[in-house]
Design a protein around this motif. Structure first.
Motif, PDB file in Angstrom:
ATOM      1  N   GLN A  85      -2.509  11.935   6.070  1.00  0.00           N
ATOM      2  CA  GLN A  85      -2.426  10.974   7.173  1.00  0.00           C
ATOM      3  C   GLN A  85      -1.212  11.271   8.058  1.00  0.00           C
ATOM      4  OE1 GLN A  85      -5.365   9.423   6.763  1.00  0.00           O
ATOM      5  NE2 GLN A  85      -5.185  10.458   4.788  1.00  0.00           N
ATOM      6  N   ARG A  86      -0.940  10.328   8.955  1.00  0.00           N
ATOM      7  CA  ARG A  86       0.213  10.438   9.851  1.00  0.00           C
ATOM      8  C   ARG A  86       1.125   9.234   9.672  1.00  0.00           C
ATOM      9  NH1 ARG A  86      -1.720  13.177  15.423  1.00  0.00           N
ATOM     10  NH2 ARG A  86      -3.079  14.686  14.442  1.00  0.00           N
ATOM     11  N   CYS A 103       0.644   5.903   2.864  1.00  0.00           N
ATOM     12  CA  CYS A 103      -0.448   6.124   3.806  1.00  0.00           C
ATOM     13  C   CYS A 103      -1.763   6.285   3.046  1.00  0.00           C
ATOM     14  CB  CYS A 103      -0.198   7.368   4.654  1.00  0.00           C
ATOM     15  SG  CYS A 103       1.113   7.172   5.871  1.00  0.00           S
ATOM     16  N   ASP A 122      -3.209   5.850   8.699  1.00  0.00           N
ATOM     17  CA  ASP A 122      -1.904   6.137   9.291  1.00  0.00           C
ATOM     18  C   ASP A 122      -1.034   4.884   9.259  1.00  0.00           C
ATOM     19  OD1 ASP A 122      -3.035   8.596   9.892  1.00  0.00           O
ATOM     20  OD2 ASP A 122      -3.328   8.135  12.014  1.00  0.00           O
ATOM     21  N   ARG A 124       2.391   3.220  11.420  1.00  0.00           N
ATOM     22  CA  ARG A 124       3.286   3.357  12.572  1.00  0.00           C
ATOM     23  C   ARG A 124       4.374   2.291  12.484  1.00  0.00           C
ATOM     24  NH1 ARG A 124       4.074   1.050  17.252  1.00  0.00           N
ATOM     25  NH2 ARG A 124       2.158  -0.171  17.256  1.00  0.00           N
TER      26      ARG A 124
END
Length: 186
Positions: A85-86, A103, A122, A124
């Protein structure tokens, strides 16, 4: 005593330069302290002046990547499982010791073994965020800019800007400017 801290910082900057040679984009004055373990995919970046303190484990595999903005730091003992993932962390983020960020994680399902089912998404984290000691962040979470999360909180979902959150799961406690959260009882 001050000399010891200076030498630690120099060694940490050298470790960051080695990581840059191995493919991590590293900003000026970034530090990776001894004992920190960084495994990342291409496209990952550590911003200028950011610090990964000792015993931080940042683990991205395959297409997984992370970006940590300028002047952000992760205190000792952080465990960040990114997988494929990010993970995006903004500028000026302070993360307390013992952070657990996932994640990807096992998922609860009505059929089969839990170990065979995963939730992957993800994460953030905006800019000017403070995550207290031993905060846990689950897959798919979004933390807007200008947020404080109290120690030992469990973050899932979306945390809106301008609030102090706490609890399991994390709920708004009061606005950063001091106003109280709306009442949820009748």
């Amino acid at each position: 005593m001050l000399l010891g801290y200076t030498l630690d910082a120099v060694r940490a900057r050298m470790r960051a330069r080695v990581a840059a040679w191995l493919g991590l984009r590293v900003g000026i004055r970034a530090q990776i302290h001894p004992g920190a373990r960084v495994r990342c995919g291409s496209g990952s970046a550590l911003g200028a002046g950011s610090i990964l303190y000792r015993d931080v484990q940042l683990l991205a595999t395959g297409d997984g990547r992370f970006t940590i903005g300028a002047r952000s730091h992760i205190a000792p003992g952080g465990y960040l499982l990114i997988g494929d993932q990010r993970l995006t962390i903004g500028d000026d983020v302070a993360i307390g010791p013992g952070l657990m960020l996932f994640c990807e994680s096992n998922a609860v399902t009505a059929r089969g073994l839990f170990r065979d089912h995963y939730r992957r998404a993800d994460i953030r984290i905006g800019s000017n965020v403070f995550l207290g000691a031993r905060v846990t962040v689950l897959p798919g979470s979004v933390i807007d800019d200008n947020v404080v999360v109290a120690a030992h909180a469990l973050v899932r979902g979306h945390l809106a800007s301008g609030w102090v959150y706490g609890g399991v799961p994390a709920r708004p406690m009061h606005r950063i400017d001091g106003a109280h959260a709306p009442s949820t009882g009748s």
